[in-house]
Motif scaffolding. Structure first.
Motif, PDB file in Angstrom:
ATOM      1  N   ASP A   8      44.927 -19.811 144.607  1.00  0.00           N
ATOM      2  CA  ASP A   8      43.666 -20.374 144.185  1.00  0.00           C
ATOM      3  C   ASP A   8      43.535 -21.784 144.835  1.00  0.00           C
ATOM      4  O   ASP A   8      44.272 -22.601 144.717  1.00  0.00           O
ATOM      5  CB  ASP A   8      43.740 -20.622 142.595  1.00  0.00           C
ATOM      6  CG  ASP A   8      42.334 -20.955 142.199  1.00  0.00           C
ATOM      7  OD1 ASP A   8      41.260 -21.357 142.878  1.00  0.00           O
ATOM      8  OD2 ASP A   8      42.303 -21.602 140.921  1.00  0.00           O
ATOM      9  N   ALA A  62      41.537 -16.839 145.837  1.00  0.00           N
ATOM     10  CA  ALA A  62      40.380 -17.228 145.419  1.00  0.00           C
ATOM     11  C   ALA A  62      39.790 -18.419 146.111  1.00  0.00           C
ATOM     12  O   ALA A  62      40.569 -19.477 146.100  1.00  0.00           O
ATOM     13  CB  ALA A  62      40.432 -17.662 143.823  1.00  0.00           C
ATOM     14  N   ASP A 100      35.988 -18.425 144.027  1.00  0.00           N
ATOM     15  CA  ASP A 100      36.750 -19.102 143.204  1.00  0.00           C
ATOM     16  C   ASP A 100      36.399 -18.636 141.577  1.00  0.00           C
ATOM     17  O   ASP A 100      37.142 -18.856 140.747  1.00  0.00           O
ATOM     18  CB  ASP A 100      37.155 -20.602 143.578  1.00  0.00           C
ATOM     19  CG  ASP A 100      36.042 -21.319 143.623  1.00  0.00           C
ATOM     20  OD1 ASP A 100      34.871 -20.869 143.758  1.00  0.00           O
ATOM     21  OD2 ASP A 100      36.016 -22.468 143.435  1.00  0.00           O
ATOM     22  N   ALA A 103      37.186 -15.456 140.330  1.00  0.00           N
ATOM     23  CA  ALA A 103      38.739 -15.254 139.851  1.00  0.00           C
ATOM     24  C   ALA A 103      38.717 -15.993 138.494  1.00  0.00           C
ATOM     25  O   ALA A 103      39.459 -15.521 137.689  1.00  0.00           O
ATOM     26  CB  ALA A 103      39.424 -16.192 140.760  1.00  0.00           C
ATOM     27  N   GLY A 305      42.350 -19.321 137.257  1.00  0.00           N
ATOM     28  CA  GLY A 305      41.984 -18.756 138.544  1.00  0.00           C
ATOM     29  C   GLY A 305      42.981 -18.018 139.051  1.00  0.00           C
ATOM     30  O   GLY A 305      42.685 -16.894 139.822  1.00  0.00           O
ATOM     31  N   LEU A 306      44.256 -18.384 139.125  1.00  0.00           N
ATOM     32  CA  LEU A 306      45.274 -17.612 139.600  1.00  0.00           C
ATOM     33  C   LEU A 306      45.441 -15.976 139.026  1.00  0.00           C
ATOM     34  O   LEU A 306      45.465 -15.278 139.568  1.00  0.00           O
ATOM     35  CB  LEU A 306      46.678 -18.274 139.618  1.00  0.00           C
ATOM     36  CG  LEU A 306      46.848 -19.344 140.991  1.00  0.00           C
ATOM     37  CD1 LEU A 306      48.522 -19.921 140.409  1.00  0.00           C
ATOM     38  CD2 LEU A 306      47.184 -18.737 141.890  1.00  0.00           C
ATOM     39  N   ALA A 309      42.746 -13.998 140.200  1.00  0.00           N
ATOM     40  CA  ALA A 309      42.893 -13.370 141.476  1.00  0.00           C
ATOM     41  C   ALA A 309      43.628 -12.312 141.547  1.00  0.00           C
ATOM     42  O   ALA A 309      43.702 -11.110 142.285  1.00  0.00           O
ATOM     43  CB  ALA A 309      43.387 -14.433 142.283  1.00  0.00           C
TER      44      ALA A 309
END
Length: 328
Positions: A8, A62, A100, A103, A305-306, A309
């Motif tokens: 991210d 992302a 992003d 994600a 966000g991670l 993804a």
């Protein structure tokens, strides 16, 4: 699915993690300024995990901005990605790149109960879209929809750039000041990190108060300490976020719930929960009843966000390995 890596990437920092058994593992944050490009940062990250290029099967990144084609340039740092060269350098089977905020939205599908705080009570309608809205560097807005096969679809949009809604005479007065300063007043102009400062200056001008703070962080600290002007900034920010979120729910029919994400609101979470957000969220005249029973959550998860993804990579792999290799 082989061991994978997810990232991210923002303007200042890049977050990386291994994705193993549908879980994040070994999250690490690296400054983008320390590396020539993402390949070098990922090699450094792999080294800390005792891994070498070729150890991972695929990567999902992302990235802020629209993702298409073989070449991607980051708008808020010096990095760039040539898809072909990236895959060759890291010896991977495929690179999946997604927006992003897409994600971020997908990350909501893996949120645990302890990673969200209820703002408005209700029961989500699982066959309807959910709204994901977040104030950070800008104002992100996305739509999350569960498909018939159990996979998740994200409909990205530019809802943060809609006009700032006005719901009271005082808001109209503030809008006039913002209009003189900005020309066109978007929701993002106020509902973002820097927007706190923009709003603070407008309130000070309207009420004839001296400017005492020069950063969003200082305004937040002062507001939490009870300084009247700064406290009004946090309150007005919360109300405007409620209006914007409510407008998006009406537009999308988002009775699947609302997730408030981003780095701004968690910094004054208790103040936000006691604010006029819920009243402003529902303040839609003859359609106010439509907002009844729609749950709203403030997300406190550290790396959504991670996680998102990882979900994107998992879904692509389940659909077809070529979906990752052929990601345009």
């Amino acid at each position: 699915m082989k061991l994978a890596l997810v990232g991210d990437i923002g303007g200042t920092n890049a977050r990386f993690s291994l994705w193993r058994d549908e879980q994040l593992e070994a999250v690490q944050v690296l400054p983008t300024a320390d590396f020539e490009g993402p390949e070098q940062a990922i090699v450094a990250y792999l080294h800390t995990q005792g891994l070498q290029p070729g150890s991972i099967g695929s990567v999902c990144l992302a990235c802020a901005g629209p993702v298409s084609g073989n070449l991607f340039r980051f708008t808020n740092n010096h990095w760039r990605i040539d898809r072909t060269a990236f895959c060759e350098a890291l010896q991977i089977d495929g690179l999946l790149m997604i927006n992003d905020f897409s994600a971020m939205a997908l990350g909501m599908t893996r949120i645990a109960e302890h990673e969200r705080v209820q703002v408005c009570p209700g029961e989500p309608q699982t066959d309807r879209p959910a709204l994901v809205i977040g104030a950070g560097t800008g104002l992100g807005v996305g739509t999350l929809l569960e498909q018939a096969d159990g996979r998740w679809l994200v409909l990205p949009g530019e809802g943060g750039h809609v006009d700032l809604p006005i719901g009271s005479p005082r808001e109209a007065e503030l809008w006039q000041i913002l209009y003189r300063q900005l020309g066109h007043v978007r929701a993002e102009d106020v509902l973002s990190g820097n927007g706190l400062l923009v709003l603070y200056r407008a309130i000070c001008e309207l009420d004839g108060q001296p400017l005492q703070h020069a950063t969003p962080a200082a305004i937040t600290t002062a507001g939490l300490a009870g300084e009247p002007v700064a406290a009004e900034v946090l309150e007005q920010f919360s109300c405007w976020l409620g209006r914007a979120a409510g407008n998006n729910v009406l537009t999308l029919g988002a009775r699947g719930g609302v997730y408030i994400v981003g780095g701004v609101v968690p910094r004054f979470a208790e103040r936000f929960l006691a604010s006029g957000f819920a009243k402003s969220f529902r303040d839609k005249g003859c359609m106010s009843h439509y907002l009844d029973g729609i749950p709203v959550w403030l997300v406190t998860a550290e790396y959504p966000g991670l996680t998102g993804a990882g979900v994107a990579l998992q879904q692509a792999a389940e659909r077809s390995p070529d979906a990752i290799r052929e990601n345009p």
